[in-house]
Design a protein around this motif. Sequence first.
Motif, PDB file in Angstrom:
ATOM      1  N   LEU A  20       1.243  10.805 -68.078  1.00  0.00           N
ATOM      2  CA  LEU A  20       1.906  12.095 -67.935  1.00  0.00           C
ATOM      3  C   LEU A  20       3.307  11.993 -68.496  1.00  0.00           C
ATOM      4  O   LEU A  20       4.076  11.113 -68.100  1.00  0.00           O
ATOM      5  CB  LEU A  20       1.961  12.509 -66.458  1.00  0.00           C
ATOM      6  N   LEU A  21       3.643  12.873 -69.429  1.00  0.00           N
ATOM      7  CA  LEU A  21       4.969  12.891 -70.033  1.00  0.00           C
ATOM      8  C   LEU A  21       5.598  14.262 -69.843  1.00  0.00           C
ATOM      9  O   LEU A  21       4.894  15.278 -69.836  1.00  0.00           O
ATOM     10  CB  LEU A  21       4.888  12.601 -71.537  1.00  0.00           C
ATOM     11  N   THR A  22       6.913  14.283 -69.677  1.00  0.00           N
ATOM     12  CA  THR A  22       7.633  15.547 -69.617  1.00  0.00           C
ATOM     13  C   THR A  22       7.997  15.949 -71.034  1.00  0.00           C
ATOM     14  O   THR A  22       8.819  15.308 -71.689  1.00  0.00           O
ATOM     15  CB  THR A  22       8.909  15.419 -68.763  1.00  0.00           C
ATOM     16  N   VAL A  23       7.339  16.993 -71.527  1.00  0.00           N
ATOM     17  CA  VAL A  23       7.524  17.458 -72.896  1.00  0.00           C
ATOM     18  C   VAL A  23       8.036  18.886 -72.860  1.00  0.00           C
ATOM     19  O   VAL A  23       7.352  19.787 -72.356  1.00  0.00           O
ATOM     20  CB  VAL A  23       6.204  17.384 -73.691  1.00  0.00           C
ATOM     21  N   GLN A  24       9.251  19.081 -73.345  1.00  0.00           N
ATOM     22  CA  GLN A  24       9.869  20.406 -73.367  1.00  0.00           C
ATOM     23  C   GLN A  24       9.846  21.045 -71.974  1.00  0.00           C
ATOM     24  O   GLN A  24       9.527  22.216 -71.808  1.00  0.00           O
ATOM     25  CB  GLN A  24       9.173  21.301 -74.392  1.00  0.00           C
ATOM     26  N   GLY A  25      10.171  20.227 -70.978  1.00  0.00           N
ATOM     27  CA  GLY A  25      10.276  20.719 -69.612  1.00  0.00           C
ATOM     28  C   GLY A  25       8.973  20.855 -68.862  1.00  0.00           C
ATOM     29  O   GLY A  25       8.965  21.261 -67.698  1.00  0.00           O
ATOM     30  N   ARG A  26       7.848  20.521 -69.499  1.00  0.00           N
ATOM     31  CA  ARG A  26       6.548  20.627 -68.841  1.00  0.00           C
ATOM     32  C   ARG A  26       5.892  19.263 -68.748  1.00  0.00           C
ATOM     33  O   ARG A  26       6.034  18.441 -69.651  1.00  0.00           O
ATOM     34  CB  ARG A  26       5.622  21.581 -69.606  1.00  0.00           C
ATOM     35  N   ARG A  27       5.173  19.042 -67.649  1.00  0.00           N
ATOM     36  CA  ARG A  27       4.408  17.808 -67.509  1.00  0.00           C
ATOM     37  C   ARG A  27       3.083  17.979 -68.229  1.00  0.00           C
ATOM     38  O   ARG A  27       2.344  18.927 -67.977  1.00  0.00           O
ATOM     39  CB  ARG A  27       4.156  17.498 -66.027  1.00  0.00           C
ATOM     40  N   ARG A  28       2.800  17.056 -69.165  1.00  0.00           N
ATOM     41  CA  ARG A  28       1.563  17.139 -69.931  1.00  0.00           C
ATOM     42  C   ARG A  28       0.857  15.794 -69.887  1.00  0.00           C
ATOM     43  O   ARG A  28       1.498  14.738 -69.861  1.00  0.00           O
ATOM     44  CB  ARG A  28       1.835  17.546 -71.376  1.00  0.00           C
ATOM     45  N   ALA A  29      -0.456  15.844 -69.895  1.00  0.00           N
ATOM     46  CA  ALA A  29      -1.270  14.624 -69.825  1.00  0.00           C
ATOM     47  C   ALA A  29      -1.819  14.302 -71.214  1.00  0.00           C
ATOM     48  O   ALA A  29      -2.292  15.184 -71.930  1.00  0.00           O
ATOM     49  CB  ALA A  29      -2.413  14.806 -68.837  1.00  0.00           C
ATOM     50  N   PHE A  30      -1.735  13.022 -71.579  1.00  0.00           N
ATOM     51  CA  PHE A  30      -2.255  12.552 -72.854  1.00  0.00           C
ATOM     52  C   PHE A  30      -3.058  11.276 -72.594  1.00  0.00           C
ATOM     53  O   PHE A  30      -2.635  10.416 -71.831  1.00  0.00           O
ATOM     54  CB  PHE A  30      -1.122  12.237 -73.836  1.00  0.00           C
TER      55      PHE A  30
END
Length: 205
Positions: A20-30
């Motif tokens: 899980l990374l914080t990308v542009q203020g959102r938590r996204r799963a990769f």
Amino acid sequence: MDPNTEDIDIPVAKGPRLRLLTVQGRRRAFKLEDAFWQALEYIARRRKQRLSAYVAQLIGNDSGNATARLRVAAIEWFMREAQAEQPAHAKERWQRIIDLMAEPAFVIDRHKQIRLFNSSMRNFVASVGAQSHLRFELAAEISRVLMLFDENEQRILSIPCSLEAGQQSWKATVRVTLLERAHGHALLLCVLHPSSSSRPSQSTR
């Protein structure tokens, strides 16, 4: 969940690792294989960026397959490393790269001949009961594919294809990435879309 946390590893039993990374203020799963994460982390360090910032730069506002874009960025790094090696060693590197992929993957030349493939591809072929030589046909001429890479600066192309073995044939879609191109020589990485392959049918030829 702390939004300032750089990332979180989520254990997966086998294959790719979910982060899980914080990308542009959102938590996204990769979800990527470890070697690709390591390549992305290395690139981010060289650029003096946090991993999340580098990932945000790579995917931008694209709503497409962000994981595929991250994998391509890592592959491009492997490509630069391979270009500094002798051809025989470069071939070994490509084999190691596709062996890291959980999805069925193979490498073709400009004549659409399969040069390398991973164990997932071998297992896929075995799962449909193919016992003879595998024939691959891309629904586009390689010259056209290379032109699309040049004209549109595409990193990934999704192209329909067909696979035949003996009396069996099936349709699929592959994600294509250009690995090498020089002096009339080209190698393309093809990743079989996991949900696109259909059940094999009997050839009428």
